[in-house]
Design a protein around this motif. Structure first.
Motif, PDB file in Angstrom:
ATOM      1  N   VAL A  61       0.834  -1.203   0.000  1.00 33.20           N
ATOM      2  CA  VAL A  61       0.000   0.000   0.000  1.00 33.20           C
ATOM      3  C   VAL A  61       0.873   1.259   0.000  1.00 33.20           C
ATOM      4  O   VAL A  61       2.075   1.221   0.264  1.00 33.20           O
ATOM      5  CB  VAL A  61      -0.943   0.010   1.226  1.00 33.20           C
ATOM      6  N   GLU A  62       0.212   2.367  -0.265  1.00 34.88           N
ATOM      7  CA  GLU A  62       0.895   3.657  -0.227  1.00 34.88           C
ATOM      8  C   GLU A  62       1.152   4.068   1.222  1.00 34.88           C
ATOM      9  O   GLU A  62       2.281   4.377   1.601  1.00 34.88           O
ATOM     10  CB  GLU A  62       0.049   4.706  -0.958  1.00 34.88           C
ATOM     11  N   ASN A  63       0.096   4.079   2.041  1.00 36.87           N
ATOM     12  CA  ASN A  63       0.209   4.396   3.463  1.00 36.87           C
ATOM     13  C   ASN A  63      -0.706   3.455   4.249  1.00 36.87           C
ATOM     14  O   ASN A  63      -1.833   3.179   3.827  1.00 36.87           O
ATOM     15  CB  ASN A  63      -0.179   5.849   3.741  1.00 36.87           C
ATOM     16  N   ALA A  64      -0.225   2.998   5.400  1.00 35.98           N
ATOM     17  CA  ALA A  64      -0.941   1.953   6.132  1.00 35.98           C
ATOM     18  C   ALA A  64      -2.265   2.425   6.717  1.00 35.98           C
ATOM     19  O   ALA A  64      -3.260   1.688   6.689  1.00 35.98           O
ATOM     20  CB  ALA A  64      -0.043   1.398   7.240  1.00 35.98           C
ATOM     21  N   LYS A  65      -2.311   3.644   7.249  1.00 36.81           N
ATOM     22  CA  LYS A  65      -3.527   4.097   7.931  1.00 36.81           C
ATOM     23  C   LYS A  65      -4.730   4.173   6.988  1.00 36.81           C
ATOM     24  O   LYS A  65      -5.781   3.575   7.276  1.00 36.81           O
ATOM     25  CB  LYS A  65      -3.282   5.450   8.604  1.00 36.81           C
ATOM     26  N   GLU A  71       4.009  -0.827   3.579  1.00 41.74           N
ATOM     27  CA  GLU A  71       4.085   0.424   2.833  1.00 41.74           C
ATOM     28  C   GLU A  71       5.189   0.293   1.780  1.00 41.74           C
ATOM     29  O   GLU A  71       6.333  -0.035   2.104  1.00 41.74           O
ATOM     30  CB  GLU A  71       4.369   1.593   3.767  1.00 41.74           C
ATOM     31  N   ILE A  72       4.832   0.537   0.536  1.00 42.53           N
ATOM     32  CA  ILE A  72       5.745   0.292  -0.582  1.00 42.53           C
ATOM     33  C   ILE A  72       7.061   1.051  -0.412  1.00 42.53           C
ATOM     34  O   ILE A  72       8.151   0.507  -0.650  1.00 42.53           O
ATOM     35  CB  ILE A  72       5.053   0.661  -1.910  1.00 42.53           C
ATOM     36  N   ALA A  73       6.974   2.315   0.003  1.00 36.72           N
ATOM     37  CA  ALA A  73       8.180   3.137   0.120  1.00 36.72           C
ATOM     38  C   ALA A  73       9.152   2.617   1.171  1.00 36.72           C
ATOM     39  O   ALA A  73      10.350   2.942   1.132  1.00 36.72           O
ATOM     40  CB  ALA A  73       7.799   4.583   0.428  1.00 36.72           C
ATOM     41  N   GLN A  74       8.660   1.808   2.123  1.00 34.97           N
ATOM     42  CA  GLN A  74       9.507   1.311   3.199  1.00 34.97           C
ATOM     43  C   GLN A  74      10.175  -0.020   2.864  1.00 34.97           C
ATOM     44  O   GLN A  74      11.021  -0.499   3.628  1.00 34.97           O
ATOM     45  CB  GLN A  74       8.683   1.151   4.480  1.00 34.97           C
ATOM     46  N   LEU A  75       9.807  -0.617   1.741  1.00 37.67           N
ATOM     47  CA  LEU A  75      10.357  -1.917   1.361  1.00 37.67           C
ATOM     48  C   LEU A  75      11.660  -1.750   0.589  1.00 37.67           C
ATOM     49  O   LEU A  75      11.772  -0.890  -0.292  1.00 37.67           O
ATOM     50  CB  LEU A  75       9.367  -2.689   0.502  1.00 37.67           C
ATOM     51  N   THR A  76      12.641  -2.576   0.889  1.00 39.41           N
ATOM     52  CA  THR A  76      13.880  -2.584   0.116  1.00 39.41           C
ATOM     53  C   THR A  76      13.625  -3.266  -1.226  1.00 39.41           C
ATOM     54  O   THR A  76      12.642  -4.016  -1.381  1.00 39.41           O
ATOM     55  CB  THR A  76      14.986  -3.341   0.854  1.00 39.41           C
ATOM     56  N   PRO A  77      14.498  -3.048  -2.231  1.00 38.74           N
ATOM     57  CA  PRO A  77      14.332  -3.757  -3.505  1.00 38.74           C
ATOM     58  C   PRO A  77      14.244  -5.272  -3.334  1.00 38.74           C
ATOM     59  O   PRO A  77      13.463  -5.930  -4.018  1.00 38.74           O
ATOM     60  CB  PRO A  77      15.570  -3.337  -4.296  1.00 38.74           C
ATOM     61  N   GLN A  78      15.049  -5.827  -2.407  1.00 37.66           N
ATOM     62  CA  GLN A  78      15.021  -7.274  -2.203  1.00 37.66           C
ATOM     63  C   GLN A  78      13.696  -7.716  -1.597  1.00 37.66           C
ATOM     64  O   GLN A  78      13.132  -8.749  -1.982  1.00 37.66           O
ATOM     65  CB  GLN A  78      16.178  -7.693  -1.300  1.00 37.66           C
ATOM     66  N   ILE A 137      -1.709 -11.689  -3.831  1.00 34.17           N
ATOM     67  CA  ILE A 137      -1.216 -10.495  -3.149  1.00 34.17           C
ATOM     68  C   ILE A 137      -1.860  -9.279  -3.798  1.00 34.17           C
ATOM     69  O   ILE A 137      -2.076  -9.250  -5.012  1.00 34.17           O
ATOM     70  CB  ILE A 137       0.317 -10.430  -3.206  1.00 34.17           C
ATOM     71  N   ALA A 138      -2.162  -8.260  -2.989  1.00 29.40           N
ATOM     72  CA  ALA A 138      -2.887  -7.086  -3.485  1.00 29.40           C
ATOM     73  C   ALA A 138      -2.032  -5.828  -3.366  1.00 29.40           C
ATOM     74  O   ALA A 138      -1.230  -5.677  -2.447  1.00 29.40           O
ATOM     75  CB  ALA A 138      -4.188  -6.896  -2.709  1.00 29.40           C
ATOM     76  N   VAL A 139      -2.243  -4.927  -4.312  1.00 29.33           N
ATOM     77  CA  VAL A 139      -1.655  -3.588  -4.293  1.00 29.33           C
ATOM     78  C   VAL A 139      -2.807  -2.593  -4.190  1.00 29.33           C
ATOM     79  O   VAL A 139      -3.802  -2.714  -4.911  1.00 29.33           O
ATOM     80  CB  VAL A 139      -0.828  -3.313  -5.568  1.00 29.33           C
ATOM     81  N   MET A 140      -2.674  -1.599  -3.292  1.00 27.90           N
ATOM     82  CA  MET A 140      -3.748  -0.627  -3.117  1.00 27.90           C
ATOM     83  C   MET A 140      -3.181   0.775  -2.892  1.00 27.90           C
ATOM     84  O   MET A 140      -2.188   0.951  -2.189  1.00 27.90           O
ATOM     85  CB  MET A 140      -4.663  -1.018  -1.946  1.00 27.90           C
ATOM     86  N   SER A 141      -3.831   1.768  -3.493  1.00 24.45           N
ATOM     87  CA  SER A 141      -3.463   3.170  -3.344  1.00 24.45           C
ATOM     88  C   SER A 141      -4.169   3.779  -2.138  1.00 24.45           C
ATOM     89  O   SER A 141      -5.065   3.172  -1.546  1.00 24.45           O
ATOM     90  CB  SER A 141      -3.838   3.933  -4.615  1.00 24.45           C
ATOM     91  N   ASP A 142      -3.777   5.015  -1.777  1.00 27.34           N
ATOM     92  CA  ASP A 142      -4.511   5.736  -0.733  1.00 27.34           C
ATOM     93  C   ASP A 142      -5.930   6.057  -1.171  1.00 27.34           C
ATOM     94  O   ASP A 142      -6.853   6.063  -0.356  1.00 27.34           O
ATOM     95  CB  ASP A 142      -3.799   7.058  -0.400  1.00 27.34           C
TER      96      ASP A 142
END
Length: 231
Positions: free
Chosen positions: A34-38, A60-67, A82-87
């Motif tokens: 996700v973009e932001n968890a809240k 949160e996508i921005a907090q994940l390392t490439p690996q 697995i799901a991807v979701m925006s704010d």
């Protein structure tokens, strides 16, 4: 399968954002990028998930390392939904979810975008402006001088190309952007402002700049879309 799951546009009065037929696909996903968890947790509350939201894996996508990103997509490729979701709205559109989708393609993991609301397309549909030729810029420049010059440049491009120009803005800067648009755009240019799309306070209005000057729009701090087309 990597599922691309839309989320509610209106934070004030959220509505279930995916088709009823797609809910079983959403509910099988226990891992969410996700973009932001809240806001993601708030959106998940619309789906009547079969497990408690606190028991889901939410990254949160921005907090994940490439690996870490690669490991998660490899899990998906191996068979885990697995799901991807925006704010807000459609993931991957003006959203960091696009990075995960690009990675999925590189790793040959299948992706499945689900139908749901896009503020960009809803505003364009409701504007009456040119839907054959349009451009979405994201956010306008932050510096006032750069922003004002950019507005004039996009108006010139709109006139030459008959292209509808589309931007979003951080809600607390709505008023400043409206003032700049009404000052920098020509009186004859058509300006559409839409806010709280899909929410109970939704408004979409298209007028000439000259008409807007007589009665200023009042979206407050609700999320807005701004579109203009030079006459």
């Amino acid at each position: 399968m990597l599922y691309l799951v839309p989320s509610p546009l209106s934070q004030k009065t959220p509505k279930q954002p995916v088709l009823e037929a797609d809910l079983p696909l959403v509910r099988q996903c226990n891992t969410w990028l996700v973009e932001n968890a809240k806001p993601a947790r708030a959106a998940l509350g619309q789906f009547n998930m079969p497990v408690a939201i606190r028991d889901l894996q939410i990254f949160e996508i921005a907090q994940l390392t490439p690996q870490q990103r690669q490991d998660i997509v490899q899990r998906c490729k191996a068979g885990e939904p697995i799901a991807v979701m925006s704010d807000a709205g459609c993931p991957g559109v003006a959203d960091p979810g696009a990075e995960i989708v690009a990675l999925a393609h590189r790793l040959q993991c299948p992706v499945h975008p689900l139908v749901g609301p896009s503020s960009i397309l809803l505003a364009l549909m409701g504007s009456g402006l040119n839907g054959q030729n349009f451009r979405f810029y994201g956010y306008p420049p932050l510096d006032p001088a750069q922003r004002d010059a950019w507005i004039k440049q996009t108006e010139r491009e709109s006139k030459v190309q008959q292209c509808t120009q589309i931007v979003i803005e951080t809600p607390f800067r709505n008023e400043k952007l409206i003032e700049a648009l009404l000052k920098q755009l020509s009186d004859s240019t058509l300006l559409c402002i839409g806010w709280d799309l899909t929410g109970d306070e939704q408004q979409i209005h298209t007028k000439t700049v000259e008409q807007w000057k007589k009665r200023m729009p009042t979206p407050g701090k609700l999320p807005c879309l701004f579109l203009w087309l030079s006459a």
